[in-house]
Write a protein that holds these residues in place. Structure first.
Motif, PDB file in Angstrom:
ATOM      1  N   ALA A  11       0.837  -1.198   0.000  1.00 37.89           N
ATOM      2  CA  ALA A  11       0.000   0.000   0.000  1.00 37.89           C
ATOM      3  C   ALA A  11       0.873   1.249   0.000  1.00 37.89           C
ATOM      4  CB  ALA A  11      -0.929  -0.004   1.210  1.00 37.89           C
ATOM      5  N   TYR A  59       2.852  -1.762 -11.052  1.00 37.25           N
ATOM      6  CA  TYR A  59       1.776  -1.129 -10.290  1.00 37.25           C
ATOM      7  C   TYR A  59       0.552  -2.039 -10.253  1.00 37.25           C
ATOM      8  CZ  TYR A  59      -1.538   2.205  -8.488  1.00 37.25           C
ATOM      9  OH  TYR A  59      -2.475   2.829  -7.694  1.00 37.25           O
ATOM     10  N   HIS A  92      -1.993  -6.251  -3.141  1.00 35.74           N
ATOM     11  CA  HIS A  92      -2.413  -5.554  -1.915  1.00 35.74           C
ATOM     12  C   HIS A  92      -3.834  -5.964  -1.554  1.00 35.74           C
ATOM     13  CE1 HIS A  92      -3.570  -2.407   0.894  1.00 35.74           C
ATOM     14  NE2 HIS A  92      -4.525  -2.043   0.065  1.00 35.74           N
ATOM     15  N   MET A  96      -4.698  -8.497   1.563  1.00 38.53           N
ATOM     16  CA  MET A  96      -5.485  -7.940   2.654  1.00 38.53           C
ATOM     17  C   MET A  96      -6.754  -8.754   2.878  1.00 38.53           C
ATOM     18  SD  MET A  96      -4.333  -5.378   4.337  1.00 38.53           S
ATOM     19  CE  MET A  96      -3.167  -4.042   4.336  1.00 38.53           C
ATOM     20  N   GLY A 110      -6.469  -7.187 -10.671  1.00 36.20           N
ATOM     21  CA  GLY A 110      -7.360  -6.645  -9.654  1.00 36.20           C
ATOM     22  C   GLY A 110      -7.787  -7.763  -8.727  1.00 36.20           C
ATOM     23  N   TRP A 111      -8.199  -7.409  -7.491  1.00 39.72           N
ATOM     24  CA  TRP A 111      -8.446  -8.477  -6.522  1.00 39.72           C
ATOM     25  C   TRP A 111      -9.680  -9.276  -6.884  1.00 39.72           C
ATOM     26  CZ3 TRP A 111     -11.945  -9.566  -2.376  1.00 39.72           C
ATOM     27  CH2 TRP A 111     -12.989  -8.635  -2.222  1.00 39.72           C
ATOM     28  N   TYR A 117     -12.052   6.889  -7.072  1.00 39.67           N
ATOM     29  CA  TYR A 117     -11.443   6.852  -5.747  1.00 39.67           C
ATOM     30  C   TYR A 117     -12.450   6.998  -4.630  1.00 39.67           C
ATOM     31  CZ  TYR A 117      -6.654   5.701  -5.987  1.00 39.67           C
ATOM     32  OH  TYR A 117      -5.521   4.956  -6.107  1.00 39.67           O
ATOM     33  N   HIS A 166     -12.174   1.547   2.290  1.00 42.50           N
ATOM     34  CA  HIS A 166     -11.223   1.552   3.399  1.00 42.50           C
ATOM     35  C   HIS A 166     -11.845   2.088   4.683  1.00 42.50           C
ATOM     36  CE1 HIS A 166      -8.416   0.854   0.099  1.00 42.50           C
ATOM     37  NE2 HIS A 166      -7.640   0.311   0.996  1.00 42.50           N
ATOM     38  N   LEU A 204     -13.607  -1.021   5.918  1.00 39.52           N
ATOM     39  CA  LEU A 204     -12.697  -2.096   6.312  1.00 39.52           C
ATOM     40  C   LEU A 204     -11.839  -1.702   7.505  1.00 39.52           C
ATOM     41  CD1 LEU A 204     -11.617  -3.522   2.873  1.00 39.52           C
ATOM     42  CD2 LEU A 204     -12.842  -4.706   4.676  1.00 39.52           C
ATOM     43  N   PHE A 221      -7.449   8.991   3.765  1.00 39.31           N
ATOM     44  CA  PHE A 221      -8.611   8.521   3.010  1.00 39.31           C
ATOM     45  C   PHE A 221      -9.721   9.550   2.854  1.00 39.31           C
ATOM     46  CE2 PHE A 221      -6.436   4.617   4.036  1.00 39.31           C
ATOM     47  CZ  PHE A 221      -6.544   3.929   2.848  1.00 39.31           C
ATOM     48  N   ARG A 250     -10.065   4.587  -9.961  1.00 42.72           N
ATOM     49  CA  ARG A 250      -9.205   3.713  -9.163  1.00 42.72           C
ATOM     50  C   ARG A 250      -8.306   2.917 -10.102  1.00 42.72           C
ATOM     51  NH1 ARG A 250     -13.299  -1.017  -7.080  1.00 42.72           N
ATOM     52  NH2 ARG A 250     -11.426  -1.885  -6.136  1.00 42.72           N
ATOM     53  N   ARG A 251      -7.281   2.339  -9.540  1.00 42.79           N
ATOM     54  CA  ARG A 251      -6.361   1.480 -10.273  1.00 42.79           C
ATOM     55  C   ARG A 251      -5.615   2.200 -11.387  1.00 42.79           C
ATOM     56  NH1 ARG A 251     -10.087  -3.944 -10.945  1.00 42.79           N
ATOM     57  NH2 ARG A 251     -10.051  -4.461  -8.756  1.00 42.79           N
ATOM     58  N   PHE A 297      -0.053   6.805   9.169  1.00 49.26           N
ATOM     59  CA  PHE A 297      -0.753   5.607   9.600  1.00 49.26           C
ATOM     60  C   PHE A 297       0.242   4.475   9.827  1.00 49.26           C
ATOM     61  CE2 PHE A 297      -2.785   1.560   8.856  1.00 49.26           C
ATOM     62  CZ  PHE A 297      -3.977   1.664   9.544  1.00 49.26           C
TER      63      PHE A 297
HETATM   64  C1  HEM Z   1      -2.729   0.412   5.650  1.00 46.47           C
HETATM   65  C2  HEM Z   1      -3.363   1.334   5.030  1.00 46.47           C
HETATM   66  C3  HEM Z   1      -3.877   1.153   3.630  1.00 46.47           C
HETATM   67  C4  HEM Z   1      -3.592   1.955   2.588  1.00 46.47           C
HETATM   68  C5  HEM Z   1      -2.703   3.198   2.599  1.00 46.47           C
HETATM   69  C6  HEM Z   1      -4.278   1.441   1.439  1.00 46.47           C
HETATM   70  C7  HEM Z   1      -4.237   1.998   0.168  1.00 46.47           C
HETATM   71  C8  HEM Z   1      -4.922   1.542  -0.935  1.00 46.47           C
HETATM   72  C9  HEM Z   1      -5.034   2.195  -2.204  1.00 46.47           C
HETATM   73  C10 HEM Z   1      -4.401   3.529  -2.549  1.00 46.47           C
HETATM   74  C11 HEM Z   1      -5.791   1.430  -3.021  1.00 46.47           C
HETATM   75  C12 HEM Z   1      -6.194   1.742  -4.453  1.00 46.47           C
HETATM   76  C13 HEM Z   1      -5.278   1.168  -5.445  1.00 46.47           C
HETATM   77  C14 HEM Z   1      -5.735   1.539  -6.835  1.00 46.47           C
HETATM   78  O1  HEM Z   1      -6.947   1.507  -7.099  1.00 46.47           O
HETATM   79  O2  HEM Z   1      -4.882   1.857  -7.686  1.00 46.47           O
HETATM   80  C15 HEM Z   1      -6.183   0.295  -2.268  1.00 46.47           C
HETATM   81  C16 HEM Z   1      -6.971  -0.726  -2.753  1.00 46.47           C
HETATM   82  C17 HEM Z   1      -7.492  -1.751  -1.987  1.00 46.47           C
HETATM   83  N1  HEM Z   1      -7.280  -1.949  -0.621  1.00 46.47           N
HETATM   84 FE1  HEM Z   1      -6.095  -0.846   0.575  1.00 46.47          FE
HETATM   85  N2  HEM Z   1      -4.959   0.312   1.809  1.00 46.47           N
HETATM   86  C18 HEM Z   1      -4.758   0.118   3.153  1.00 46.47           C
HETATM   87  C19 HEM Z   1      -5.308  -0.892   3.942  1.00 46.47           C
HETATM   88  C20 HEM Z   1      -6.200  -1.844   3.486  1.00 46.47           C
HETATM   89  C21 HEM Z   1      -6.833  -2.832   4.307  1.00 46.47           C
HETATM   90  C22 HEM Z   1      -6.659  -2.975   5.814  1.00 46.47           C
HETATM   91  C23 HEM Z   1      -7.619  -3.593   3.477  1.00 46.47           C
HETATM   92  C24 HEM Z   1      -8.500  -4.769   3.788  1.00 46.47           C
HETATM   93  C25 HEM Z   1      -8.627  -5.392   4.894  1.00 46.47           C
HETATM   94  C26 HEM Z   1      -7.453  -3.084   2.137  1.00 46.47           C
HETATM   95  C27 HEM Z   1      -8.080  -3.606   1.024  1.00 46.47           C
HETATM   96  C28 HEM Z   1      -8.000  -3.066  -0.252  1.00 46.47           C
HETATM   97  C29 HEM Z   1      -8.680  -3.606  -1.407  1.00 46.47           C
HETATM   98  C30 HEM Z   1      -9.580  -4.840  -1.439  1.00 46.47           C
HETATM   99  C31 HEM Z   1      -8.364  -2.782  -2.499  1.00 46.47           C
HETATM  100  C32 HEM Z   1      -8.840  -2.934  -3.934  1.00 46.47           C
HETATM  101  C33 HEM Z   1      -7.746  -3.535  -4.780  1.00 46.47           C
HETATM  102  C34 HEM Z   1      -8.157  -3.602  -6.217  1.00 46.47           C
HETATM  103  O3  HEM Z   1      -8.618  -2.593  -6.754  1.00 46.47           O
HETATM  104  O4  HEM Z   1      -8.034  -4.710  -6.794  1.00 46.47           O
HETATM  105  N3  HEM Z   1      -6.589  -2.019   2.178  1.00 46.47           N
HETATM  106  N4  HEM Z   1      -5.646   0.370  -0.986  1.00 46.47           N
END
Ligand code: HEM
Ligand code: CU
Lengths: 851, 129
Positions: free
Chosen positions: A69, A89, A96, A100, A159-160, A404, A411, A414, A458, A471-472, A496
């Motif tokens: 992240a 990326y 990520h 997660m 993507g997830w 976004y 987030h 979650l 966020f 996003r993405r 954080f």
């Molecule tokens: C620790 C702090 C975190 C930060 C800074 C963070 C940051 C991000 C960012 C910036 C994205 C967007 C990526 C993109 O669309 O290009 C993302 C996507 C995502 N995050 Fe996090 N995240 C964090 C914690 C978490 C946690 C705790 C979870 C779940 C328990 C989580 C689950 C997800 C999921 C499922 C996506 C979507 C991925 C996708 O588009 O395939 N994140 N995160």
């Protein structure tokens, strides 16, 4: 004393205390439950050790995903950045999200539950300790494999949620997609194993007297969430299977040119994916529901309302999957159903929060670190819930979709809904696990850093989203006007992360030399705090009779009674690990269950199974097959040596005038329940395939008319053969009960013959009709159904031969028929599977033709 | 094998108080799936105005709510479920356990009925697929 007259409310008094006896008993309990020393420690199966490994491993994956992240945020900090390549990326954000969700959020539930559930239940362990250990090893191996792929540039990048056709066509997506599919399927198996363990644990391992209305809220949540896992993961496994069949062998499920439909994947994924959100969220609510009464020093208000809400959410959350597909062009009427359910689920969610707030209002809450985190969680989550109701409205979703705004919403729910409550739990149970106390001041620092950093990261994303940032995206241009907000987000995310580092250091800080905390430090009411300081490996010194939801508050003198060994099973005379199994409704003690101790078998089983999944990714089929066979062999050995032994005596005195049987077969036994629950999950996966069949039939006008009909006679023969496999097993059960083991063995050997012949007839029918799975989705679907059935026939074969051997060896006898009873249950499910398959292959097309 | 002392436990199926808890939401789930399927098949295979299937949607909804109502009656009559708000059923006795389950079942009946209603409304309001 006769059985019916036995009254738990009227037990004879405990024998007077005898120090020598107490000492001897403690000695024996200790040697029986001791963890192995040195490197043998890894063969341990005790819930407190396995739970701890699970917890640490999940947090390790969390750190890994967190670093990813930070990479994402670094890349997005300034416009036009080239810190990560576009390709990398894609891998980073996919991994990520994947890590997660699959390697942290779900396993952490299982970790915490395995760690604390038995203690909350005042039990010594869960009924299948080796299954927990096996699940843990699968999780570790699969997780390392999936995460490690990024170091070879081979991580999944779709993507997830891995949408087809991007993921189904090997030209667009490399080996990463296979790693995702096979690696995660492997982990899903371990999640289901844990779910089975936890469900049986809550239903059958409660302490005597803990009726359903006395059961702590945490146990209700575990029951509900494990049940959800059982119904949510299997459709995804079915989807994984179809997608991998398409990728590896070119079967036609998702390719529109061959009658496939990428939407099928979306359905199967989100039938899993939305409940997943609640699978992640409810366990954290459960933590708050356990922590809050302690600091309010009073029972939770609206206990039964919370139970109702948990059950309600579990159901309703399955009616939400399509709200992730609002923009794919489904009929509006369908969308409106899902919109309705999305709003309805807010009601029970709200009730839970309401009960928490009410409890806080009527009591004076003691301020403490866990409560600080719980409060922060509530604030963040409520905000996230509001934006959730916004995106559940179809018109708004069209605006915000894939921007976004969604990243921010996700987030908020979650992190507010799961992460902060989890941290509250970490600080709350830290003394329970380590018998030391964390540094409270550092704890406050970690909270404020994380809370501030999170919002700073966020909150701005809502605006970047509304301003149109999708996003993405890998990077963006200065002229887009998102640069400042993105910079703020990046700074926030690092703050954080700093907060989390403080927490991690605080928790991992070696405190061996510090003074231990006093017993029940928080003055809580639930049983896990009854543990002695320093802790013992036996779970509980003697298993008490529970008469309240908060026994430590309401049953005076309980701790002393437990310590003096005045309650049940205070001893381990035979040197065997023993639990008391009770009934589901009123927790009346039923029998003594012996559970196996440490062993390396589960590690080997997991290694072989893991190897076969991992090499399948690279299509090395021979190695995969060999290693799969090794897995089967180890598992059979494990079952043979570890389960359903004939006890050396049929009953045992467990104290307080109570004598219990030491063996149980059929619907009362825990093994039977495990089979029942596992097969329910298995059935759900099969229903995923059935869904695919009807899905194609609905969307394709010519679904069934692309080939000639399968010859009915052969189908009927196939049907009869597999049903015969079932019938013969039932007959074998009858024969054994009638004390004719020879006849039972005969029937058990004949049964798989019938099944295999039946399968051959099915396959022949499909070949006669010229069905080719690479040609059209119809052919592929039929072959997938047959594949599924044949795997189950083969499993039946293995178990039938195994049971026949057990009867022959005199381990499965008329008086001790557990193996055969469990096998029969399995074949009941086999029968249902073949009936449904036959209906889809023969009856439904016939009926349509007649219409 | 001779039978050692063992307190007799209520049988799960005869006693039924666990099934009744999940029965009402299961009806909601069944209704939801059937509505979804009816709509999907109608829109894909037959199409056109929804006015013709309106009565199916209404009938399905009514039938489900009636069933749930029946369950609610069982929850009240057989298990003594009541709509209490703050009183807790913490007593340690078999009737208390039944009352607790009856109470939870009754609440779930209400929730399920409301959720079924939520599903029916769009079916009645919308004109086209
Ligand atoms: C620790 C702090 C975190 C930060 C800074 C963070 C940051 C991000 C960012 C910036 C994205 C967007 C990526 C993109 O669309 O290009 C993302 C996507 C995502 N995050 Fe996090 N995240 C964090 C914690 C978490 C946690 C705790 C979870 C779940 C328990 C989580 C689950 C997800 C999921 C499922 C996506 C979507 C991925 C996708 O588009 O395939 N994140 N995160
Ligand atoms: Cu959702």
């Amino acid at each position: 004393m006769t059985s019916d007259a036995f009254d738990l409310d009227d037990l004879p008094p405990a024998e007077p205390y005898d120090e020598a006896r107490d000492k001897a008993q403690r000695e024996r309990l200790l040697t029986t439950w001791q963890s192995p020393k040195g490197w043998r420690y890894l063969s341990d199966v005790n819930n407190s050790e396995v739970g701890l490994w699970y917890l640490l491993t999940s947090f390790a994956f969390f750190c890994f995903a967190g670093v990813l992240a930070l990479l994402i945020r670094t890349q997005l900090a300034v416009p036009g950045n080239d810190f990560l390549s576009q390709d990398l990326y894609n891998q980073v954000f996919t991994l990520h999200g994947t890590a997660m969700m699959f390697l942290f959020a779900v396993p952490i539930f299982e970790a915490v539950a395995i760690l604390v559930l038995p203690e909350i239940l005042g039990a010594r362990d869960l009924p299948f300790p080796r299954l927990s250990a096996f699940g843990y090893w699968c999780f570790l191996i699969g997780g390392v494999f999936v995460c490690g792929s990024i170091f070879f540039g081979a991580a999944p990048d779709g993507g997830w949620f891995m949408y087809a056709p991007l993921s189904s066509n090997p030209e667009y997506s490399g080996v990463g997609a296979d790693i995702w599919l096979l690696g995660l399927s492997f982990i899903e198996v371990s999640s289901i194993a844990a779910a089975v363990e936890l469900i049986v644990g809550v239903l059958k391992s409660r302490p005597p007297g803990m009726r359903l209305n006395q059961m702590p809220l945490y146990c209700w949540y575990v029951l509900v969430v494990a049940g959800m896992i059982l119904f949510a993961f299997p459709p995804l496994i079915a989807g994984d299977l179809l997608l991998e069949l398409e990728r590896a062998f070119g079967w036609a499920f998702f390719d529109p040119d061959r009658g496939g439909d990428p939407l099928l994947w979306q359905h199967l994924f989100w039938i899993f994916g939305h409940p997943e959100v609640y699978i992640v969220f409810l366990p954290s609510i459960a933590l708050i529901a356990t922590i809050l009464p302690t600091f309010a020093s009073r029972p939770m208000i609206g206990h039964s309302w919370i139970v109702l809400s948990a059950v309600g959410v579990a159901f309703l959350s399955f009616g939400l999957w399509v709200h992730h597909m609002f923009t794919v062009g489904l009929p509006e009427i369908s969308l409106s159903f899902f919109s309705a359910a999305s709003e309805a689920v807010a009601v029970p969610t709200g009730i839970q929060i309401f009960c928490f707030v009410a409890t806080m209002l009527v009591a004076k809450v003691r301020p403490s670190l866990p409560m600080l985190f719980a409060g922060g969680a509530l604030a963040i989550f409520v905000f996230g819930g509001l934006t959730g109701v916004m995106v559940a409205l179809v018109p708004f979703d069209w605006q915000a979709h894939d921007s976004y705004f969604v990243v921010a919403h996700l987030h908020y729910t979650l992190i507010g809904g799961m992460l902060f409550p989890l941290f509250a739990g970490v600080y709350y149970w830290y003394p329970f696990v380590t018998q030391r106390q964390t540094n409270q001041k550092a704890g406050k620092w970690s909270f404020w850093l994380m809370f501030g950093g999170f919002n700073l990261a966020f909150l701005p994303m809502h605006w970047t989203g509304v301003m149109g940032m999708p996003r993405r995206v890998w990077t963006y241009d200065v002229t887009d006007g998102w640069a400042v907000l993105n910079m703020v987000s990046t700074v926030g995310s690092f703050i954080f992360a700093a907060g989390f580092v403080v927490l991690a250091v605080n928790v991992l800080w070696p405190r061996g030399k510090h003074a231990p905390v006093k017993r029940n430090v928080w003055n809580a009411g639930t049983m896990e705090w009854s543990a002695e300081v320093p802790d013992k490996p036996w779970g509980v010194r003697s298993i008490p009779l529970i008469k309240s939801r908060y026994p430590l508050w309401d049953q005076p003198g309980l701790l002393d009674q437990i310590d003096r060994g005045e309650w049940f099973l205070p001893d381990a005379k035979e040197g065997k690990r023993e639990l008391i199994v009770t009934d589901i409704l009123d927790a009346r003690p039923l029998f003594v269950q012996r559970v196996p101790g440490p062993s390396w078998l589960m590690l080997f089983a997991a290694l072989f199974l893991g190897t076969s999944f991992i090499v399948a990714t690279y299509h090395w089929w021979t190695v995969a097959l060999i290693s799969g066979a090794a897995f089967v062999a180890v598992t059979l050995y494990w079952l043979w040596t570890g389960t359903a032994h004939i006890p050396e005596k049929t009953e045992k005195y467990v104290g307080r005038g109570l004598t219990l049987p030491t063996y149980e077969a059929g619907a009362g036994s825990v093994g039977w329940w495990a089979v029942f629950i596992t097969m329910t999950g298995d059935m759900t996966a099969f229903v995923g395939l059935v869904f695919s069949y009807f899905f194609f039939w609905t969307v394709l006008p010519d679904f069934m008319s692309t080939t000639e009909a399968m010859p009915f006679g052969w189908l009927l023969l196939g049907f009869a053969g597999v049903l015969g496999q079932w019938g013969l097993t039932v007959a074998a059960r009858g024969q054994l009960a009638g004390r004719a083991p020879g006849a039972a063995i005969g029937a058990l050997i004949a049964a798989p013959v019938a099944g295999v012949l039946g399968m051959a007839a099915f396959a022949w029918a499909a070949m006669q009709a010229g069905l080719d799975p690479t040609r059209h989705s119809f052919d592929a679907t039929i072959w997938a159904l047959l594949l599924w059935l044949s795997v189950h026939v083969a499993l039946g074969l293995l178990m039938q031969l195994y049971t026949a051997a057990r009867i022959w060896a005199g381990i499965c006898t008329p008086d001790f028929p557990a193996d055969l009873r469990n096998l029969t249950l399995y074949t009941h499910f086999l029968a249902v599977t073949v009936i449904m398959t036959f209906a889809m292959l023969a009856v439904f097309p016939l009926w349509l033709g007649a219409l | 094998m001779k039978h050692p002392t063992r307190p007799r436990a209520p049988r799960l199926i005869d006693d039924g108080s666990l099934w009744i808890v999940i029965a009402a939401p299961s009806i909601w789930a069944a209704h939801f799936l059937i509505s979804y399927w009816v709509a999907a098949i109608w829109c894909a295979k037959i199409g056109g105005s929804l006015l013709d299937v309106r009565w199916i949607i209404a009938a399905l909804g009514l039938a489900s709510i009636a069933l749930i109502g029946l369950l609610a009656l069982v929850a009240v009559r057989r298990y003594g479920g009541t709509l209490i708000i703050f009183e807790e059923i913490t007593e340690d006795s078999r009737p208390a356990r039944e009352r607790f389950m009856g109470h939870v079942s009754l609440l779930l009946c209400i929730l399920s009925a409301v959720a079924v209603g939520f599903t029916v409304i769009p079916g009645l309001v919308m004109q086209t697929c």
